[in-house]
Design an enzyme around this catalytic site. Structure first.
Site, PDB file in Angstrom:
ATOM      1  CG  LEU A 457       5.066  -0.896  12.694  1.00 34.03           C
ATOM      2  CD1 LEU A 457       5.035  -2.068  13.672  1.00 34.03           C
ATOM      3  CD2 LEU A 457       5.115  -1.399  11.260  1.00 34.03           C
ATOM      4  CD  GLU A 458       8.049   2.246  19.836  1.00 32.41           C
ATOM      5  OE1 GLU A 458       8.580   3.224  20.375  1.00 32.41           O
ATOM      6  OE2 GLU A 458       7.410   1.383  20.486  1.00 32.41           O
ATOM      7  CB  ILE A 459      10.255   0.186  12.768  1.00 36.47           C
ATOM      8  CG1 ILE A 459       9.114  -0.353  11.905  1.00 36.47           C
ATOM      9  CG2 ILE A 459      11.578  -0.431  12.338  1.00 36.47           C
ATOM     10  CD1 ILE A 459       9.265  -0.091  10.430  1.00 36.47           C
TER      11      ILE A 459
END
Length: 714
Positions: A457-459
């Site tokens: 997951l790339e925030i």
């Protein structure tokens, strides 16, 4: 060390001793050199006590034994680890060979790695029926092999084929699977585990277990005869060579240990295990894979956020929205799933239930647990219930005006403190934030497709994003089972930004006449799980087209960066990749790849007849990705090399055995990377001009990680 910090012993009137494992220091039962010594002393005392008839080994914590303390086994040269391993072999062999006091492993939770090897040396294994109970030998994922006799005991217990499958994949085995394959002797309700272990102990005191597995005739031949085993080993070696491309030395080493033990006997097998284990520990591949293990472990450690997100509003029940819903409800998060039509919501329910039914069938989940998961999905056709949402994630079409309309809707119908997250893979999160009334509550949460399978997951934060929002979203991602990175907003963010130049260079080579299959094979041989064109077909050319558009916009500020736009033309002509069986590869009616789609060359200047050296193909494609990663670090898009390595490996499968692009560059030598880029710049122009940070590192003699063990950022 005080034994009471790790073990508690109970002895009942019948002479059954229970060893309750409870690591009070870390809260996790893991095996270290000191723990092995204590276990040795403890078992010697037990064997010397004539009043003791049997032993039960059980955990007071959530896991039986969660493997070895990998950091305690870090070595720098051959010979450092072998004495400990020899001692471990001797202790487990003594435990196994003595039969006057049978030892029962009562297993609940994780029983993995050296933990399972301890259990294999016991005289019986009884496991709880909980979904949390998992047995595995995952050492191959760390670039090593089972070093506590697992390569010898497992094949003799469950058969050659099943043992190789377990050790070469590192896969989890659940309770009923374990019983069926002979790895466990009994499966019981987790609340009755201890009581059942005592009953089993009394049985074994009277009469040792006689194991009778149902074995198919074919498996009797393949597992039980020299001729059959030769076939299995030959096939295993062939498959291993094809799948690993020589990049994972642990795989052939495991096969060698098993083969040696079965052909030359246990003593030779144990010796081979000792020989290979230490050598593997010292390989760069193991160092790289261990670094990923540390990253995943550290990733889960974070401070409790000020605001915990318990209820998610999900807008869009398409492929991505459905996937985000699935990883949320499976991990205890309620989801209000909104779509413009009920069919999308129904399909999401159907798809999630289909996966749960498989778990029920294989007894890794109960019907009650599955129904509990499904009850967390609340289908919505309006925003009426969105006041309940702590966070809303939108996964609608990649159109900025639509995204802004969604933000308006959320602001109108949601709470004032609701977090607004976008799952965009390419559009500006900053532009969306500046459209919102409260830009500090807008953030990017870039999931990768397919969401249930892809670990990253790339925030994406903007200059406006509040820290509490970042912390809350990070915590949510970890609870969804994701490895999480936080990056700054820019075209493509981090993962797609480094992917774009890599893909673009491969497309440019096709333009020059290099065959699609030659490029694909070269990059797979280099160590990518899939080649660039297979990757494009898998993610879909519709998604790829959006990424190319992003690259096109980003390249406007880089005039020396030629952008190949063939994918845009292909997409417009109906090429969507595997999803419609029309992409860089041709597919049959079942969706199986049948070879390169020759029609694709009509979108390029070349026709696939130009030969190019394999290493040159690899250097061109990989150098573009490495240089872009360097630029991202230089510009502050990522904060550390570790963030860059995490995103590249878990997002796009960058050579996992290297530990990521920055560790790869350290290992190859920054001066060598700089020289390769300079050579390519002379041949192909300024797009290969090395990032300034690389030149600075070369001149100073510095690296991205500590020189000694490549474990600490320099």
């Amino acid at each position: 060390m005080n034994r009471s910090n790790f073990f508690r012993l109970d002895k009942d009137k019948d002479g059954i001793v229970t060893i309750w494992m409870n690591n009070k220091r870390s809260g996790i039962n893991i095996v270290s050199p000191d723990l092995i010594t204590m276990m040795d002393e403890m078992f010697r005392e037990i064997l010397a006590d004539d009043s003791i008839k049997a032993v039960i080994l059980i955990s007071e914590l959530k896991d039986f034994i969660a493997g070895a303390d990998i950091k305690a086994f870090e070595i720098e040269k051959e010979g450092e680890f072998r004495p400990f391993q020899e001692k471990g072999h001797r202790i487990l062999e003594d435990l196994e060979k003595q039969t006057q006091k049978p030892v029962i492993a009562a297993i609940h939770g994780n029983c993995v790695g050296l933990g399972l090897e301890v259990a294999l040396a016991c005289h019986a294994r009884i496991v709880s029926n909980s979904a949390a109970t998992k047995l595995a030998l995952p050492e191959v994922k760390l670039g090593i092999l089972p070093g506590g006799g697992g390569t010898q005991r497992l094949p003799r217990l469950v058969g050659l084929q099943k043992a190789l499958d377990m050790m070469l994949t590192g896969k989890n085995i659940y309770a009923y699977q374990a019983k069926k394959m002979g790895l466990a002797d009994e499966v019981v309700d987790e609340n009755k585990l201890y009581h059942a272990a005592k009953i089993l102990a009394h049985k074994i005191i009277r009469k040792p277990i006689e194991r009778k597995r149902k074995i198919a005739f074919k498996d009797k031949i393949l597992d039980g005869t020299g001729f059959g085993r030769n076939i299995v080993f030959k096939q295993a070696k062939k498959m291993a060579a094809k799948q690993t491309q020589g990049n994972y030395p642990a795989v052939p080493a495991i096969i060698d240990c098993v083969e040696t033990g079965l052909k030359q006997g246990l003593k030779a097998g144990y010796a081979k295990e000792l020989e290979h284990f230490e050598k593997l520990m010292l390989t760069p591949e193991s160092a790289g894979l261990r670094s990923l293990f540390y990253i995943m472990t550290e990733n889960k450690k974070h401070d409790e956020p000020k605001v915990k997100l318990e209820t998610l509003g999900m807008i869009g029940a398409g492929f991505m929205g459905s996937g985000i819903t699935e990883v949320s409800v499976k991990n205890g998060i309620d989801v209000h799933l909104k779509d413009i039509a009920p069919e999308g919501i129904q399909k999401t329910r159907k798809d999630i239930w289909k996966g749960l039914k498989k778990k029920i069938k294989y007894k890794t989940m109960s019907l009650v647990e599955a129904e509990g998961i499904m009850s967390r999905i609340h289908g919505e056709l309006t925003y009426d219930n969105f006041k309940n949402a702590d966070i809303v994630i939108e996964a609608v079409l990649e159109k900025m005006d639509l995204k802004k309309r969604i933000i308006n809707d959320i602001q109108e119908h949601g709470r004032e403190d609701v977090i607004i997250a976008t799952n965009t893979s390419a559009l500006s999160v900053t532009e969306m934030a500046e459209h919102a009334k409260q830009p500090e509550q807008v953030i990017g949460m870039h999931y990768f497709s397919p969401v249930p399978k892809m670990p990253l997951l790339e925030i994406v934060k903007t200059p406006h994003t509040a820290q509490w929002v970042i912390d809350s979203c990070y915590d949510l991602g970890v609870r969804q089972g994701k490895t999480v990175i936080v990056v700054n907003d820019c075209p493509g963010f981090y993962v797609n930004r480094i992917l774009i130049p890599y893909i673009n260079e491969c497309l440019l080579m096709v333009d020059e006449g290099v065959a699609i299959e030659d490029i694909n094979k070269a990059m797979e041989k280099k160590g990518f799980p899939v080649g660039p064109f297979k990757l494009l077909d898998e993610v879909g050319l519709d998604v790829a087209a959006h990424i190319v558009e992003t690259g096109k916009k980003a390249a406007a500020d880089r005039p020396d960066f030629p952008v190949n736009l063939s994918i845009l033309d292909m997409y417009e002509k109906g090429y969507h990749g595997k999803k419609n069986r029309k992409g860089f590869f041709a597919y049959n009616e079942k969706g199986k790849k049948t070879g390169v789609n020759k029609e694709v060359y009509s979108f390029f200047k070349g026709n696939g007849t130009q030969k190019m050296d394999e290493k040159h193909i690899q250097d061109r494609a990989l150098s573009m990705m490495l240089n872009e990663a360097l630029m991202c670090l230089e510009e502050g898009i990522i904060d550390t090399p570790t963030t860059g390595d995490t995103g590249a490996v878990f997002g796009i499968g960058f050579l996992p055995f290297t530990g990521g692009p920055f560790r790869y560059m350290d290992y190859k030598g920054l001066d060598a990377i700089h020289e390769t880029l300079a050579s390519l710049e002379n041949q192909y122009g300024a797009r290969f001009k090395a990032a300034g940070i690389l030149g600075d590192k070369v001149r100073s003699g510095a690296r991205f990680y500590d020189n000694k063990k490549q474990m600490v950022e320099a």
